[in-house]
Design a protein around this motif. Structure first.
Motif, mmCIF file in Angstrom:
data_model
loop_
_atom_site.group_PDB
_atom_site.id
_atom_site.type_symbol
_atom_site.label_atom_id
_atom_site.label_comp_id
_atom_site.label_asym_id
_atom_site.label_seq_id
_atom_site.Cartn_x
_atom_site.Cartn_y
_atom_site.Cartn_z
ATOM 1 N N ASP A 274 39.687 6.961 -10.608
ATOM 2 C CA ASP A 274 39.816 5.547 -10.962
ATOM 3 C C ASP A 274 40.868 5.302 -12.048
ATOM 4 O OD1 ASP A 274 38.333 6.476 -13.148
ATOM 5 O OD2 ASP A 274 36.648 5.105 -12.842
ATOM 6 N N GLU B 14 26.011 6.645 -14.871
ATOM 7 C CA GLU B 14 26.153 7.815 -13.994
ATOM 8 C C GLU B 14 25.593 9.064 -14.672
ATOM 9 O OE1 GLU B 14 30.308 8.030 -13.033
ATOM 10 O OE2 GLU B 14 30.224 6.231 -11.796
ATOM 11 N N ASP C 98 35.164 9.008 -10.271
ATOM 12 C CA ASP C 98 35.326 8.751 -11.698
ATOM 13 C C ASP C 98 36.648 9.316 -12.208
ATOM 14 O OD1 ASP C 98 34.401 7.840 -14.294
ATOM 15 O OD2 ASP C 98 34.224 9.964 -14.771
ATOM 16 N N THR D 264 35.612 2.817 -9.463
ATOM 17 C CA THR D 264 34.586 3.021 -10.488
ATOM 18 C C THR D 264 33.213 2.634 -9.947
ATOM 19 O OG1 THR D 264 36.166 2.618 -12.278
ATOM 20 C CG2 THR D 264 33.840 2.346 -12.810
ATOM 21 N N ASP E 41 30.108 4.968 -16.606
ATOM 22 C CA ASP E 41 30.009 6.428 -16.785
ATOM 23 C C ASP E 41 28.690 6.810 -17.438
ATOM 24 O OD1 ASP E 41 32.492 6.842 -15.682
ATOM 25 O OD2 ASP E 41 33.481 7.388 -17.568
ATOM 26 N N SER F 75 30.932 11.440 -6.420
ATOM 27 C CA SER F 75 30.811 10.479 -7.515
ATOM 28 C C SER F 75 31.728 10.859 -8.671
ATOM 29 C CB SER F 75 29.351 10.397 -7.985
ATOM 30 O OG SER F 75 29.225 9.530 -9.080
ATOM 31 N N GLY G 185 31.928 5.105 -7.423
ATOM 32 C CA GLY G 185 31.386 6.271 -8.134
ATOM 33 C C GLY G 185 29.972 6.019 -8.627
ATOM 34 N N ASP H 12 34.637 1.179 -16.852
ATOM 35 C CA ASP H 12 34.578 2.615 -16.575
ATOM 36 C C ASP H 12 33.662 3.330 -17.563
ATOM 37 O OD1 ASP H 12 35.310 5.100 -15.325
ATOM 38 O OD2 ASP H 12 36.695 5.440 -16.980
#
Length: 191
Positions: free
Chosen positions: A68, A93, A65, A31, A90, A61, A34, A86
């Motif tokens: 993971d 990201e 994700d 994670t 996210d 990346s 990523g 996560d």
């Protein structure tokens, strides 16, 4: 939409996750990798405007994700802390992925609306699930589709900025429609 084909993706993710486990790479480490790749992606787009390298980094990346969760499941270490990490990373990201469009000349206010829509889509799912409602698979453009749209947008950008802008508008409209769909779905299912 993509949630329907997630089972098929396990054929690819499972062997990779097993390899990561053998290398002692935990789900949380995947994670974080990523997330780091998303920052490198953003830097490459902003500083170098290298869209091709950006596409590669976006793919790596996004792949981290995807893998993971499979690492967590296969290693029997799926839990609340990993899920929280996560989901939280996210969102960062998502901001990194979409923010890159500022430096490629997309209209700042529209990019801001796309970032906001993306975050609200995820928030509505999280809030709904905290209230006991299932939201996965609800709405036109979930996170997986948003990443695919961004890939396509960047590829189109390499060939035509005009076409990529129109595609961006479709991306934005579908994101707003998804916000509305999820809001209605949650609100109408609450007592």
């Amino acid at each position: 939409m993509l949630t329907r084909i997630r089972k098929q993706s396990k054929k690819i993710l499972k062997p990779v996750a097993k390899a990561f486990i053998k290398l002692h790479i935990s789900a949380n480490v995947a994670t974080i990798i990523g997330l780091i790749l998303s920052f490198i992606y953003l830097a490459i787009i902003i500083l170098l405007k290298d869209v091709i390298l950006g596409i590669v980094l976006l793919g790596l990346s996004a792949f981290m994700d995807a893998v993971d969760g499979e690492i967590a499941r296969l290693s029997n270490k799926a839990g609340a802390k990993g899920s929280f990490l996560d989901s939280s990373l996210d969102r960062i990201e998502d901001i990194n992925y979409i923010s890159s469009l500022f430096s490629l000349g997309f209209t700042p206010i529209l990019v801001g609306f796309l970032i906001g829509s993306s975050l609200v889509i995820s928030y509505l799912r999280a809030k709904a699930e905290s209230l006991g409602l299932k939201m996965e698979g609800r709405g036109i453009i979930e996170r997986g589709e948003r990443i695919i749209f961004l890939f396509v947008l960047l590829i189109l950008y390499l060939f035509s900025q005009t076409i990529s802008f129109y595609f961006f508008l479709v991306f934005l409209i579908l994101s707003i429609v998804t916000v509305i769909q999820r809001f209605i779905a949650v609100y109408s299912n609450l007592p």
